[in-house]
Scaffold this motif. Structure first.
Motif, PDB file in Angstrom:
ATOM      1  N   SER A   2       5.313  96.057  40.066  1.00 18.84           N
ATOM      2  CA  SER A   2       4.263  96.717  40.832  1.00 18.84           C
ATOM      3  C   SER A   2       4.318  98.226  40.621  1.00 18.84           C
ATOM      4  N   GLN A   3       3.150  98.834  40.768  1.00 16.83           N
ATOM      5  CA  GLN A   3       3.064 100.279  40.606  1.00 16.83           C
ATOM      6  C   GLN A   3       3.671 100.965  41.831  1.00 16.83           C
ATOM      7  N   LYS A   4       4.343 102.077  41.614  1.00 22.87           N
ATOM      8  CA  LYS A   4       4.957 102.823  42.706  1.00 22.87           C
ATOM      9  C   LYS A   4       3.888 103.482  43.558  1.00 22.87           C
ATOM     10  N   THR A   5       4.169 103.582  44.855  1.00 21.93           N
ATOM     11  CA  THR A   5       3.260 104.279  45.763  1.00 21.93           C
ATOM     12  C   THR A   5       3.364 105.779  45.531  1.00 21.93           C
ATOM     13  N   LEU A   6       2.376 106.514  46.019  1.00 19.41           N
ATOM     14  CA  LEU A   6       2.429 107.968  45.937  1.00 19.41           C
ATOM     15  C   LEU A   6       3.660 108.478  46.692  1.00 19.41           C
ATOM     16  N   TYR A   7       3.981 107.840  47.798  1.00 13.86           N
ATOM     17  CA  TYR A   7       5.184 108.190  48.560  1.00 13.86           C
ATOM     18  C   TYR A   7       6.426 108.146  47.657  1.00 13.86           C
ATOM     19  N   GLN A   8       6.567 107.077  46.916  1.00 17.59           N
ATOM     20  CA  GLN A   8       7.711 106.940  46.013  1.00 17.59           C
ATOM     21  C   GLN A   8       7.658 107.968  44.894  1.00 17.59           C
ATOM     22  N   ARG A   9       6.464 108.179  44.341  1.00 24.99           N
ATOM     23  CA  ARG A   9       6.317 109.119  43.229  1.00 24.99           C
ATOM     24  C   ARG A   9       6.547 110.568  43.648  1.00 24.99           C
ATOM     25  N   LEU A  10       6.372 110.866  44.940  1.00 24.59           N
ATOM     26  CA  LEU A  10       6.630 112.220  45.451  1.00 24.59           C
ATOM     27  C   LEU A  10       8.084 112.420  45.857  1.00 24.59           C
ATOM     28  N   GLY A  11       8.892 111.397  45.672  1.00 25.00           N
ATOM     29  CA  GLY A  11      10.310 111.525  46.017  1.00 25.00           C
ATOM     30  C   GLY A  11      10.660 110.996  47.387  1.00 25.00           C
ATOM     31  N   GLY A  12       9.752 110.192  47.956  1.00 22.35           N
ATOM     32  CA  GLY A  12      10.022 109.595  49.254  1.00 22.35           C
ATOM     33  C   GLY A  12      10.088 110.642  50.361  1.00 22.35           C
ATOM     34  N   TYR A  13      10.759 110.273  51.425  1.00 20.29           N
ATOM     35  CA  TYR A  13      10.852 111.137  52.603  1.00 20.29           C
ATOM     36  C   TYR A  13      11.457 112.495  52.246  1.00 20.29           C
ATOM     37  N   ASP A  14      12.511 112.493  51.454  1.00 22.23           N
ATOM     38  CA  ASP A  14      13.175 113.748  51.104  1.00 22.23           C
ATOM     39  C   ASP A  14      12.268 114.661  50.270  1.00 22.23           C
ATOM     40  N   ALA A  60       0.703 108.394  52.187  1.00 30.77           N
ATOM     41  CA  ALA A  60       1.095 108.225  50.781  1.00 30.77           C
ATOM     42  C   ALA A  60       1.708 106.844  50.541  1.00 30.77           C
ATOM     43  N   GLY A  61       1.704 106.009  51.572  1.00 31.03           N
ATOM     44  CA  GLY A  61       2.196 104.642  51.404  1.00 31.03           C
ATOM     45  C   GLY A  61       3.648 104.441  51.779  1.00 31.03           C
ATOM     46  N   GLY A  62       4.202 105.374  52.530  1.00 30.00           N
ATOM     47  CA  GLY A  62       5.604 105.265  52.923  1.00 30.00           C
ATOM     48  C   GLY A  62       5.801 104.486  54.211  1.00 30.00           C
ATOM     49  N   PRO A  63       7.052 104.147  54.492  1.00 27.54           N
ATOM     50  CA  PRO A  63       7.376 103.343  55.674  1.00 27.54           C
ATOM     51  C   PRO A  63       7.595 104.204  56.926  1.00 27.54           C
ATOM     52  N   VAL A  64       6.702 105.148  57.149  1.00 27.12           N
ATOM     53  CA  VAL A  64       6.807 106.063  58.278  1.00 27.12           C
ATOM     54  C   VAL A  64       5.588 105.867  59.158  1.00 27.12           C
ATOM     55  N   TYR A  65       5.787 105.923  60.465  1.00 23.22           N
ATOM     56  CA  TYR A  65       4.691 105.768  61.412  1.00 23.22           C
ATOM     57  C   TYR A  65       4.281 107.135  61.927  1.00 23.22           C
ATOM     58  N   TYR A  66       3.034 107.514  61.716  1.00 18.99           N
ATOM     59  CA  TYR A  66       2.499 108.797  62.180  1.00 18.99           C
ATOM     60  C   TYR A  66       2.020 108.648  63.615  1.00 18.99           C
ATOM     61  N   THR A  67       2.532 109.484  64.498  1.00 24.56           N
ATOM     62  CA  THR A  67       2.186 109.375  65.920  1.00 24.56           C
ATOM     63  C   THR A  67       1.229 110.468  66.384  1.00 24.56           C
ATOM     64  N   GLY A  68       0.805 111.327  65.484  1.00 24.13           N
ATOM     65  CA  GLY A  68      -0.068 112.438  65.861  1.00 24.13           C
ATOM     66  C   GLY A  68      -1.519 112.030  65.992  1.00 24.13           C
ATOM     67  N   ARG A  69      -2.312 113.007  66.335  1.00 22.77           N
ATOM     68  CA  ARG A  69      -3.753 112.810  66.478  1.00 22.77           C
ATOM     69  C   ARG A  69      -4.411 112.802  65.097  1.00 22.77           C
ATOM     70  N   ASN A  70      -5.682 112.369  65.069  1.00 19.80           N
ATOM     71  CA  ASN A  70      -6.404 112.393  63.801  1.00 19.80           C
ATOM     72  C   ASN A  70      -6.723 113.842  63.429  1.00 19.80           C
ATOM     73  N   MET A  71      -7.092 114.068  62.200  1.00 17.91           N
ATOM     74  CA  MET A  71      -7.284 115.431  61.692  1.00 17.91           C
ATOM     75  C   MET A  71      -8.417 116.166  62.399  1.00 17.91           C
ATOM     76  N   LYS A  72      -9.485 115.475  62.713  1.00 22.18           N
ATOM     77  CA  LYS A  72     -10.617 116.130  63.381  1.00 22.18           C
ATOM     78  C   LYS A  72     -10.191 116.668  64.748  1.00 22.18           C
ATOM     79  N   LEU A  73      -9.543 115.858  65.539  1.00 26.16           N
ATOM     80  CA  LEU A  73      -9.095 116.280  66.865  1.00 26.16           C
ATOM     81  C   LEU A  73      -8.011 117.353  66.769  1.00 26.16           C
TER      82      LEU A  73
END
Length: 124
Positions: A2-14, A60-73
């Protein structure tokens, strides 16, 4: 295979954290954009950085949960102009160049961030 996610291609969380750690000081010290961080507490800035990291990781397809508001708000009422947007992109580009982000990943990040413009920039 499988193709790597953008998250993986950017070096993951670090890798994404390194990006945020390089970009935010550029934005904060910018003569034009620095106003958005003026009079903010260190804790508030750190929380904002963590939200940025989480947002990028999640989108970017990583295993992180974003808890913030949407960009417009999140950006409503900040009076972010087209000029501010262009300055931001200059700093983001300089950050990606400094971190030697490969061309394909730069293209993918630019496409994603550009897709958010209508929710961030306030038309005059």
């Amino acid at each position: 295979m499988s193709q790597k996610t953008l998250y993986q291609r950017l070096g993951g969380y670090d890798g994404i954290t390194c990006f945020a750690n390089n970009l935010l000081p550029r934005l904060q010290s910018d003569e034009t954009l620095g106003r958005f961080w003026k009079n903010r507490s260190d804790d508030g800035i750190e929380r904002e950085k963590q939200l940025l990291i989480d947002f990028i990781c999640t989108n970017a397809g990583g295993p992180v949960y974003y808890t913030g508001r949407n960009m417009k708000l999140s950006h409503k009422g900040m009076k972010i102009s087209e000029s501010d947007w262009q300055v931001f992109f200059q700093h983001a580009g300089a950050t990606m160049e400094a971190l030697a982000v490969p061309a394909q990943e730069v293209e993918d990040v630019v496409a994603f961030v550009t897709s958010l413009k209508a929710d961030i920039v306030e038309l005059a």
